[in-house]
Design an enzyme around this catalytic site. Sequence first.
Site, short mmCIF file in Angstrom:
data_model
loop_
_atom_site.label_atom_id
_atom_site.label_comp_id
_atom_site.label_asym_id
_atom_site.label_seq_id
_atom_site.Cartn_x
_atom_site.Cartn_y
_atom_site.Cartn_z
CE1 TYR A 1 -32.23 -8.34 -37.40
CE2 TYR A 1 -30.19 -8.30 -36.14
CZ TYR A 1 -30.86 -8.42 -37.34
OH TYR A 1 -30.14 -8.60 -38.50
CE LYS B 1 -31.98 -12.25 -39.58
NZ LYS B 1 -32.45 -12.14 -40.97
#
Length: 134
Positions: A63, A67
């Site tokens: 994640y 990002k």
Amino acid sequence: MTNVDFCEQNKSKSHEVNVDGIKNIISCSKKSTKIIHISTDYVFDGAKGQYSEEDATNPINEYGRTKLEGEQFLAKNSNDSLIIRTNVLYDYASNSNASFLNWIVNSLNNEKVIKLAIGLTLLPPILIKYSIGS
């Protein structure tokens, strides 16, 4: 995509949403478009705490990595953008599984144990403004 566990288990989907999504937005935008990107404090490893926009990034999960990759692409390819790195967005959306508040309420309603960090300090979002050529 904000589900950290899902991103870890579905790396290609995480990349598709968090990186390719930014690429698609930029490719469909005029050069003068101001883009505001909601990112995350997961771009940091958590070792230091109290981060600022000048601190080095070091994501420790998929994640955070996707990002950060989305942030970096935006910074290099947008004339004017704003990246907001935040930890938890508080909201109430009755039809959303991505709501932190909904998760708390649903867990309590279903008598589930809620595991949260002890001594966690929630900080204001980190704002990073990028302007190419400045």
